[in-house]
Design a protein around this motif. Structure first.
Motif, PDB file in Angstrom:
ATOM      1  N   ARG A 107       3.997  -0.630   3.054  1.00  0.00           N
ATOM      2  CA  ARG A 107       5.408   0.057   2.315  1.00  0.00           C
ATOM      3  C   ARG A 107       6.566  -1.850   2.655  1.00  0.00           C
ATOM      4  O   ARG A 107       7.641  -1.072   1.675  1.00  0.00           O
ATOM      5  N   GLY A 161       4.028   3.490  -4.445  1.00  0.00           N
ATOM      6  CA  GLY A 161       4.788   4.452  -4.830  1.00  0.00           C
ATOM      7  C   GLY A 161       4.318   5.885  -4.543  1.00  0.00           C
ATOM      8  O   GLY A 161       5.473   7.106  -4.228  1.00  0.00           O
ATOM      9  N   PHE A 162       3.400   6.105  -3.902  1.00  0.00           N
ATOM     10  CA  PHE A 162       2.793   7.212  -3.349  1.00  0.00           C
ATOM     11  C   PHE A 162       3.496   7.578  -1.733  1.00  0.00           C
ATOM     12  O   PHE A 162       3.897   8.601  -0.328  1.00  0.00           O
ATOM     13  N   ALA A 166       5.992   5.549  -0.964  1.00  0.00           N
ATOM     14  CA  ALA A 166       8.317   5.932  -0.999  1.00  0.00           C
ATOM     15  C   ALA A 166       7.983   7.651  -1.104  1.00  0.00           C
ATOM     16  O   ALA A 166       9.106   8.020  -0.189  1.00  0.00           O
ATOM     17  N   ARG A 167       6.975   8.412  -1.816  1.00  0.00           N
ATOM     18  CA  ARG A 167       7.284   9.224  -1.809  1.00  0.00           C
ATOM     19  C   ARG A 167       7.202  10.445  -0.910  1.00  0.00           C
ATOM     20  O   ARG A 167       7.418  12.138  -1.366  1.00  0.00           O
ATOM     21  N   HIS A 168       6.315   9.761  -0.061  1.00  0.00           N
ATOM     22  CA  HIS A 168       6.115  10.571   1.214  1.00  0.00           C
ATOM     23  C   HIS A 168       5.945  10.276   2.441  1.00  0.00           C
ATOM     24  O   HIS A 168       5.791  10.710   3.705  1.00  0.00           O
ATOM     25  N   LYS A 169       7.017   9.246   2.175  1.00  0.00           N
ATOM     26  CA  LYS A 169       7.947   8.551   2.925  1.00  0.00           C
ATOM     27  C   LYS A 169       8.193   9.496   5.081  1.00  0.00           C
ATOM     28  O   LYS A 169       8.381   8.904   5.961  1.00  0.00           O
ATOM     29  N   LYS A 170       8.248  10.789   4.161  1.00  0.00           N
ATOM     30  CA  LYS A 170       8.557  11.486   5.611  1.00  0.00           C
ATOM     31  C   LYS A 170       7.277  12.050   6.385  1.00  0.00           C
ATOM     32  O   LYS A 170       6.766  11.266   7.996  1.00  0.00           O
TER      33      LYS A 170
END
Length: 344
Positions: free
Chosen positions: A59, A194-195, A197-201
């Motif tokens: 991260r 990127g992955f 960041a897109r699935h941060k939650k």
């Protein structure tokens, strides 16, 4: 007419994650893992810790961290608060033994003073108070990176045998479970950043679940070893009082010390919120490695301090947001007021 949903006061954050931590402790007290189940929980906990630090590494934006180097005076001030002033106060707590704290609780109190600062909550509170948010991001990141190296070394130097010893085996475990996954995450960030960041939650639930597993394993070991019989309600009350004094001292030192060093209002806010906090997310996995079967008592002061710092700093950040701005320090106070209070 629309009905408004009743809400708790914004100055009194009841963190659902803290409730989950408390529930995990209760579960460990009622159904502690033992025997074969303890071995499985311990193995899963080890893997969870490694995965947790892998996510930390993946991260962290290296470019963002490098951009913040120009604020080196601010970062050195935060690091001095985190790894110098806090440990000095932790060492002073030895004077509280045995009348206020037991030796085991004092070891946990000292360990609390050695862990790095937070990232998420430092950023959120700095934003609410209209401080230097980029500096808070970098300060929290630098503290977390430094903590991977500095916290184990300080623990070995200051805790000694009370921390389960600091042998070559302990150093190897830290390298394998914490440092190696962190470095791997940094190296792979180019491809997986990127992955993440897109699935941060979703991944946020994963790393929080990892910490809950670490807590369950640590407290289960404590229950099986019978160390909880050493803690009384009076001792817990004394521990809370000592931690309240610790937090008050660090809030005052970070604020007035930064003012004495010539920092402006926005920088002082970042220094105060980054320099007065301790990270539950980093401290729990480290304690499980350093303390072994004694980890449950070692992390109790950190868990209590974590919730205390959230509640106190939420109130303080709201007050700072109402302070008059210095010349050139523009900010959108309405947006800041809606900034959520994070759990870590």
């Amino acid at each position: 007419m629309s009905r408004r949903t009743p809400q708790l006061p914004s100055w009194l954050p009841i963190d659902p994650y803290i409730l989950a931590l408390i529930g995990t402790v209760v579960l460990a007290a009622l159904l502690p893992a033992s025997g074969r189940a303890a071995d499985l929980a311990g193995g899963a906990s080890t893997g969870a810790v490694a995965f947790l630090f892998f996510l930390y590494g993946a991260r962290l934006s290296t470019a963002e961290a490098l951009d913040g180097v120009r604020h080196w005076r601010l970062h050195l001030t935060v690091l001095a608060c985190t790894f110098l002033a806090f440990p000095v106060l932790g060492l002073a707590s030895r004077g509280l033994v045995p009348y206020i704290l037991t030796p085991q609780l004092q070891s946990g109190f000292l360990f609390l003073c050695l862990v790095p600062s937070t990232i998420q909550s430092s950023i959120a509170f700095t934003s609410i108070a209209r401080g230097n948010v980029p500096a808070a991001i970098c300060a929290g990141s630098f503290s977390s990176i430094a903590g991977i190296f500095v916290t184990p070394l300080l623990a070995g130097a200051l805790l000694g045998n009370s921390g389960g010893g600091f042998s070559g085996d302990a150093l190897l475990k830290i390298g394998v479970q914490l440092l190696l996954p962190f470095v791997a995450g940094q190296l792979l960030r180019r491809w997986i950043g990127g992955f993440i960041a897109r699935h941060k939650k979703v991944l946020g639930y994963v790393d929080r679940g990892s910490i809950l597993l670490v807590v369950y394993t640590a407290f289960s070991e404590g229950m099986v070893a019978g160390i909880w019989h050493q803690v009384t309600p009076a001792r817990l009350g004394a521990l809370l009082g000592a931690e309240a004094v610790l937090l008050a001292l660090m809030l005052a030192l970070s604020w007035y010390g930064a003012k004495r060093l010539g920092f402006g209002r926005e920088d002082r806010i970042a220094i105060q919120f980054a320099g007065s906090k301790k990270s539950l997310a980093s401290g729990l996995p480290m304690a499980s490695v350093l303390f072994g079967a004694q980890a449950s008592l070692a992390v109790l002061p950190l868990m209590l301090f974590h919730q205390m710092q959230l509640m106190v700093c939420a109130v303080l950040a709201k007050r700072r947001a109402r302070d008059p701005l210095e010349a050139g320090a523009g900010a959108d106070a309405a947006v800041a007021e809606r900034e959520p209070v994070p759990a870590t």
